[in-house]
Each structure stands twice: as C-alpha cells, then as structure tokens.
Design a protein around this motif. Sequence first.
Motif, PDB file in Angstrom:
ATOM      1  N   ARG A 114       0.831  -1.209   0.000  1.00 35.03           N
ATOM      2  CA  ARG A 114       0.000   0.000   0.000  1.00 35.03           C
ATOM      3  C   ARG A 114       0.867   1.262   0.000  1.00 35.03           C
ATOM      4  O   ARG A 114       0.559   2.234  -0.682  1.00 35.03           O
ATOM      5  CB  ARG A 114      -0.943  -0.012   1.189  1.00 35.03           C
ATOM      6  N   GLN A 115       1.968   1.258   0.731  1.00 34.38           N
ATOM      7  CA  GLN A 115       2.871   2.414   0.729  1.00 34.38           C
ATOM      8  C   GLN A 115       3.559   2.571  -0.622  1.00 34.38           C
ATOM      9  O   GLN A 115       3.736   3.684  -1.107  1.00 34.38           O
ATOM     10  CB  GLN A 115       3.917   2.278   1.838  1.00 34.38           C
ATOM     11  N   TYR A 116       3.949   1.474  -1.230  1.00 37.13           N
ATOM     12  CA  TYR A 116       4.568   1.500  -2.556  1.00 37.13           C
ATOM     13  C   TYR A 116       3.633   2.159  -3.563  1.00 37.13           C
ATOM     14  O   TYR A 116       4.045   3.011  -4.352  1.00 37.13           O
ATOM     15  CB  TYR A 116       4.916   0.069  -2.971  1.00 37.13           C
ATOM     16  N   ASN A 117       2.354   1.752  -3.539  1.00 38.14           N
ATOM     17  CA  ASN A 117       1.372   2.344  -4.456  1.00 38.14           C
ATOM     18  C   ASN A 117       1.137   3.818  -4.142  1.00 38.14           C
ATOM     19  O   ASN A 117       1.045   4.644  -5.044  1.00 38.14           O
ATOM     20  CB  ASN A 117       0.055   1.584  -4.393  1.00 38.14           C
ATOM     21  N   ARG A 118       1.023   4.142  -2.867  1.00 35.63           N
ATOM     22  CA  ARG A 118       0.754   5.522  -2.461  1.00 35.63           C
ATOM     23  C   ARG A 118       1.863   6.464  -2.916  1.00 35.63           C
ATOM     24  O   ARG A 118       1.604   7.567  -3.391  1.00 35.63           O
ATOM     25  CB  ARG A 118       0.570   5.601  -0.952  1.00 35.63           C
ATOM     26  N   LYS A 119       3.107   6.035  -2.816  1.00 37.04           N
ATOM     27  CA  LYS A 119       4.240   6.857  -3.227  1.00 37.04           C
ATOM     28  C   LYS A 119       4.220   7.137  -4.728  1.00 37.04           C
ATOM     29  O   LYS A 119       4.744   8.147  -5.178  1.00 37.04           O
ATOM     30  CB  LYS A 119       5.562   6.185  -2.871  1.00 37.04           C
TER      31      LYS A 119
ATOM     32  N   ILE B  38      -0.825   5.714  -6.965  1.00 35.16           N
ATOM     33  CA  ILE B  38      -1.733   4.649  -7.409  1.00 35.16           C
ATOM     34  C   ILE B  38      -2.645   4.281  -6.249  1.00 35.16           C
ATOM     35  O   ILE B  38      -2.176   4.056  -5.132  1.00 35.16           O
ATOM     36  CB  ILE B  38      -0.936   3.409  -7.862  1.00 35.16           C
ATOM     37  N   LYS B  39      -3.948   4.200  -6.521  1.00 38.46           N
ATOM     38  CA  LYS B  39      -4.891   3.751  -5.491  1.00 38.46           C
ATOM     39  C   LYS B  39      -4.870   2.229  -5.423  1.00 38.46           C
ATOM     40  O   LYS B  39      -4.874   1.558  -6.448  1.00 38.46           O
ATOM     41  CB  LYS B  39      -6.307   4.215  -5.818  1.00 38.46           C
ATOM     42  N   SER B  40      -4.873   1.703  -4.227  1.00 38.12           N
ATOM     43  CA  SER B  40      -4.880   0.252  -4.015  1.00 38.12           C
ATOM     44  C   SER B  40      -6.301  -0.213  -3.751  1.00 38.12           C
ATOM     45  O   SER B  40      -6.897   0.148  -2.743  1.00 38.12           O
ATOM     46  CB  SER B  40      -4.007  -0.117  -2.812  1.00 38.12           C
ATOM     47  N   ASN B  41      -6.836  -1.003  -4.652  1.00 35.51           N
ATOM     48  CA  ASN B  41      -8.156  -1.599  -4.452  1.00 35.51           C
ATOM     49  C   ASN B  41      -7.934  -3.055  -4.034  1.00 35.51           C
ATOM     50  O   ASN B  41      -8.083  -3.978  -4.821  1.00 35.51           O
ATOM     51  CB  ASN B  41      -8.996  -1.508  -5.726  1.00 35.51           C
ATOM     52  N   ILE B  42      -7.533  -3.211  -2.770  1.00 38.61           N
ATOM     53  CA  ILE B  42      -7.184  -4.521  -2.229  1.00 38.61           C
ATOM     54  C   ILE B  42      -8.042  -4.763  -0.993  1.00 38.61           C
ATOM     55  O   ILE B  42      -8.035  -3.948  -0.070  1.00 38.61           O
ATOM     56  CB  ILE B  42      -5.689  -4.566  -1.845  1.00 38.61           C
ATOM     57  N   PRO B  43      -8.789  -5.866  -0.952  1.00 38.24           N
ATOM     58  CA  PRO B  43      -9.581  -6.131   0.245  1.00 38.24           C
ATOM     59  C   PRO B  43      -8.678  -6.462   1.433  1.00 38.24           C
ATOM     60  O   PRO B  43      -7.564  -6.946   1.268  1.00 38.24           O
ATOM     61  CB  PRO B  43     -10.439  -7.343  -0.145  1.00 38.24           C
ATOM     62  N   VAL B  44      -9.164  -6.196   2.609  1.00 42.15           N
ATOM     63  CA  VAL B  44      -8.403  -6.476   3.828  1.00 42.15           C
ATOM     64  C   VAL B  44      -8.383  -7.979   4.051  1.00 42.15           C
ATOM     65  O   VAL B  44      -9.418  -8.646   4.021  1.00 42.15           O
ATOM     66  CB  VAL B  44      -9.035  -5.750   5.034  1.00 42.15           C
ATOM     67  N   ASN B  45      -7.203  -8.522   4.257  1.00 45.70           N
ATOM     68  CA  ASN B  45      -7.049  -9.949   4.516  1.00 45.70           C
ATOM     69  C   ASN B  45      -7.214 -10.179   6.015  1.00 45.70           C
ATOM     70  O   ASN B  45      -6.297  -9.961   6.791  1.00 45.70           O
ATOM     71  CB  ASN B  45      -5.676 -10.419   4.041  1.00 45.70           C
ATOM     72  N   ARG B  46      -8.369 -10.610   6.413  1.00 41.21           N
ATOM     73  CA  ARG B  46      -8.668 -10.778   7.831  1.00 41.21           C
ATOM     74  C   ARG B  46      -7.882 -11.930   8.457  1.00 41.21           C
ATOM     75  O   ARG B  46      -7.677 -11.974   9.658  1.00 41.21           O
ATOM     76  CB  ARG B  46     -10.155 -10.994   8.024  1.00 41.21           C
ATOM     77  N   ARG B  47      -7.433 -12.875   7.637  1.00 37.58           N
ATOM     78  CA  ARG B  47      -6.680 -14.016   8.177  1.00 37.58           C
ATOM     79  C   ARG B  47      -5.292 -13.617   8.654  1.00 37.58           C
ATOM     80  O   ARG B  47      -4.709 -14.297   9.488  1.00 37.58           O
ATOM     81  CB  ARG B  47      -6.555 -15.104   7.119  1.00 37.58           C
ATOM     82  N   SER B  48      -4.747 -12.520   8.121  1.00 41.41           N
ATOM     83  CA  SER B  48      -3.386 -12.153   8.497  1.00 41.41           C
ATOM     84  C   SER B  48      -3.337 -11.237   9.715  1.00 41.41           C
ATOM     85  O   SER B  48      -2.269 -10.865  10.166  1.00 41.41           O
ATOM     86  CB  SER B  48      -2.686 -11.465   7.324  1.00 41.41           C
ATOM     87  N   ARG B  49      -4.485 -10.861  10.246  1.00 41.56           N
ATOM     88  CA  ARG B  49      -4.513  -9.955  11.397  1.00 41.56           C
ATOM     89  C   ARG B  49      -5.021 -10.687  12.630  1.00 41.56           C
ATOM     90  O   ARG B  49      -6.048 -11.348  12.598  1.00 41.56           O
ATOM     91  CB  ARG B  49      -5.430  -8.776  11.114  1.00 41.56           C
ATOM     92  N   ARG B  50      -4.293 -10.520  13.726  1.00 45.48           N
ATOM     93  CA  ARG B  50      -4.747 -11.130  14.991  1.00 45.48           C
ATOM     94  C   ARG B  50      -5.814 -10.256  15.633  1.00 45.48           C
ATOM     95  O   ARG B  50      -6.746 -10.747  16.239  1.00 45.48           O
ATOM     96  CB  ARG B  50      -3.570 -11.284  15.935  1.00 45.48           C
ATOM     97  N   GLN B  51      -5.626  -8.944  15.512  1.00 45.41           N
ATOM     98  CA  GLN B  51      -6.593  -8.005  16.060  1.00 45.41           C
ATOM     99  C   GLN B  51      -7.063  -7.095  14.933  1.00 45.41           C
ATOM    100  O   GLN B  51      -6.297  -6.801  14.015  1.00 45.41           O
ATOM    101  CB  GLN B  51      -5.959  -7.160  17.158  1.00 45.41           C
ATOM    102  N   PRO B  52      -8.297  -6.632  14.988  1.00 45.62           N
ATOM    103  CA  PRO B  52      -8.772  -5.741  13.930  1.00 45.62           C
ATOM    104  C   PRO B  52      -7.952  -4.449  13.898  1.00 45.62           C
ATOM    105  O   PRO B  52      -7.512  -3.957  14.936  1.00 45.62           O
ATOM    106  CB  PRO B  52     -10.223  -5.454  14.302  1.00 45.62           C
ATOM    107  N   LYS B  53      -7.746  -3.929  12.687  1.00 43.57           N
ATOM    108  CA  LYS B  53      -6.973  -2.707  12.521  1.00 43.57           C
ATOM    109  C   LYS B  53      -7.753  -1.529  13.067  1.00 43.57           C
ATOM    110  O   LYS B  53      -8.933  -1.375  12.802  1.00 43.57           O
ATOM    111  CB  LYS B  53      -6.670  -2.488  11.044  1.00 43.57           C
TER     112      LYS B  53
END
Length: 140
Positions: A58-63, A66-81
Amino acid sequence: MSALVDRNGLPLDCTVSPANVHDSRLYEPTLEAFEIPEVTERPTIISADAAYDARAIRQYNRKRGIKSNIPVNRRSRRQPKRGRPVWFDPELYKKRSAVERFFSWIEAFKKIVPRYERYEHSFQGLIHLACSVMIGRILG
C-alpha cells in the motif's frame, strides 16, 4: 508466476519465481518490470486479491500515486486494525476477473501449467511466447 494484465485480460508483464516465494514478494518486481518507453502515464488504480494486503504494498502504491483496491485480509490480522479503514470498491473489484481470464488462457498451453522447465529463463520464454500468441489471437 505473477502477472500484470489490463482490463481485457491482455498480459502486460509476467514475473516468474520459485514456488516457495509468496505472491506479495513479486508485486514490486512485476510493476517495476512493466515500462513503456516515452509514456509517462501510470495506472491510477490497481486491483489485487487479499494476498497483497500488506502495508509495504500500500505504501509502494501511495508513493507512486496509485490507489490500491485490495480487500483487507482478515486471516493475516490477529486483532482488527484500528483507525481509518482502507479504501476498497467492491464493484471495481468484480472487474478483477480479467486476471482470472488471463490465467485460464495460460492454462490452455499444456507445456506451461505443470512447470517442466528446469531453468527460470526457459520457463519465462515459454510464458512470453504464450502471451504473444494470446495477443496475436485477439488483435489478429
């Protein structure tokens, strides 16, 4: 294999790596390899699946604007962001089927799907040949 395709499913760039490398590690090399000389326009939005939900991507695209249209991967997070949610357009994400169409076209080439080639450059050559055949069929 990581692929960058346009809205119609035509291949713009493909990057090959060993099977033990995660797809998100190929994101930057794939975009860096795609370059059209004398064209300054960049993509405005990139849609990718949840495997590419990483802060670095996301930072790479932002720099690069470019807008990132990527869904949040809930499996990779232990706690909600916490904080502001990331931008995601589900209607635009549905058009990501062009990538799936590309991979189904690639699977039609029986030499590519089970990777028999030992060397990466040989396999990359077969992919380039298959992509040029695909583009030739569409444009010709």
